[in-house]
Design a protein around this motif. Structure first.
Motif, mmCIF file in Angstrom:
data_model
loop_
_atom_site.group_PDB
_atom_site.id
_atom_site.type_symbol
_atom_site.label_atom_id
_atom_site.label_comp_id
_atom_site.label_asym_id
_atom_site.label_seq_id
_atom_site.Cartn_x
_atom_site.Cartn_y
_atom_site.Cartn_z
ATOM 1 N N ILE A 33 3.386 3.787 4.620
ATOM 2 C CA ILE A 33 3.764 3.866 5.937
ATOM 3 C C ILE A 33 5.369 3.701 6.192
ATOM 4 O O ILE A 33 5.575 2.657 5.918
ATOM 5 C CB ILE A 33 2.931 2.967 6.809
ATOM 6 N N GLY A 34 6.004 4.452 7.145
ATOM 7 C CA GLY A 34 7.324 4.169 7.253
ATOM 8 C C GLY A 34 8.351 5.219 6.520
ATOM 9 O O GLY A 34 9.504 5.085 6.613
ATOM 10 N N SER A 35 7.580 5.476 5.431
ATOM 11 C CA SER A 35 8.564 6.416 4.428
ATOM 12 C C SER A 35 9.008 7.708 5.080
ATOM 13 O O SER A 35 8.607 8.027 6.043
ATOM 14 C CB SER A 35 7.610 6.732 3.162
ATOM 15 N N SER A 36 10.336 8.292 4.477
ATOM 16 C CA SER A 36 10.753 9.214 5.197
ATOM 17 C C SER A 36 9.830 10.535 4.663
ATOM 18 O O SER A 36 9.069 10.668 3.919
ATOM 19 C CB SER A 36 12.170 9.589 4.927
ATOM 20 N N ALA B 282 -4.965 7.739 -5.274
ATOM 21 C CA ALA B 282 -5.790 6.458 -5.117
ATOM 22 C C ALA B 282 -4.932 5.466 -4.265
ATOM 23 O O ALA B 282 -3.552 5.791 -4.158
ATOM 24 C CB ALA B 282 -5.972 5.834 -6.462
ATOM 25 N N THR B 283 -5.254 4.517 -3.723
ATOM 26 C CA THR B 283 -4.658 3.595 -2.973
ATOM 27 C C THR B 283 -3.701 2.600 -4.106
ATOM 28 O O THR B 283 -4.001 2.719 -5.347
ATOM 29 C CB THR B 283 -5.671 2.447 -2.314
ATOM 30 N N GLU B 284 -3.121 1.850 -3.513
ATOM 31 C CA GLU B 284 -2.177 0.963 -4.325
ATOM 32 C C GLU B 284 -3.119 0.323 -5.338
ATOM 33 O O GLU B 284 -2.716 -0.125 -6.469
ATOM 34 C CB GLU B 284 -1.383 0.121 -3.642
ATOM 35 N N LYS B 285 -4.261 -0.234 -4.913
ATOM 36 C CA LYS B 285 -5.245 -0.950 -5.755
ATOM 37 C C LYS B 285 -6.068 -0.304 -6.313
ATOM 38 O O LYS B 285 -7.172 -0.857 -6.998
ATOM 39 C CB LYS B 285 -5.945 -2.151 -4.849
ATOM 40 N N GLY B 286 -6.080 1.053 -6.428
ATOM 41 C CA GLY B 286 -6.805 1.822 -7.382
ATOM 42 C C GLY B 286 -8.229 2.523 -6.673
ATOM 43 O O GLY B 286 -8.944 3.073 -7.419
ATOM 44 N N GLU C 240 0.735 -1.158 0.122
ATOM 45 C CA GLU C 240 -0.143 0.114 -0.033
ATOM 46 C C GLU C 240 0.827 1.193 0.086
ATOM 47 O O GLU C 240 1.874 1.249 0.787
ATOM 48 C CB GLU C 240 -0.871 0.111 1.336
ATOM 49 N N ASN C 241 0.699 2.247 -0.854
ATOM 50 C CA ASN C 241 1.317 3.483 -0.876
ATOM 51 C C ASN C 241 0.344 4.675 -1.765
ATOM 52 O O ASN C 241 -0.258 3.918 -2.440
ATOM 53 C CB ASN C 241 2.539 3.418 -1.591
#
Length: 136
Positions: A18-21, A78-82, A11-12
């Motif tokens: 989550i956890g990205s700088s 959008a979410t990773e899944k569109g 998911e991105n």
């Protein structure tokens, strides 16, 4: 605990997860935030993208220089899944599956998924017409 796990590891939003700088946000979205809010207790920073603080497209909560949460208000992302804001509950279930939970929060129905292995969750708030707003 009764909801089965759903893999949310990929998911991105525009390569920000989550956890990205905090620097990954500007790189992924290709711009700096329009607004920045700092909260002292507990300490975190909110990066807001959009025309105003009231009508924004995306909000990223930064704690310890990493993304700890993001919220999407418009259909620009959008979410990773569109899944976009404005999609239906049926669209969410079609792409994320049947292993969801439902809860009520301040009058809205929330449909959510847990990734128990990676300690992640994604939630979709539904309006009175079962249209989606996205909260991760």
């Amino acid at each position: 605990s009764s909801t089965k796990s759903t893999n949310l590891q990929s998911e991105n939003i525009k390569s920000v997860s989550i956890g990205s700088s905090k620097y990954d946000i500007a790189i992924g979205l290709k711009k700096k935030p329009k607004f920045i809010e700092v909260t002292e207790q507990p300490p975190y920073t909110t990066y807001i993208y959009g025309k105003s603080k009231e009508k924004y497209d995306a909000e990223f909560k930064i704690a310890d220089n990493k993304v700890s949460r993001y919220y999407l208000l418009s259909d620009k992302y959008a979410t990773e899944k569109g899944i976009h804001t404005g999609d239906s509950k049926q669209d969410v279930i079609k792409v994320y599956g049947e292993n969801y939970y439902e809860r009520e929060d301040t009058g809205a129905t929330i449909v959510g998924y847990f990734d128990k292995n990676h300690k992640l969750n994604i939630e979709f708030s539904l309006d009175d017409k079962d249209k989606v707003g996205i909260l991760v």
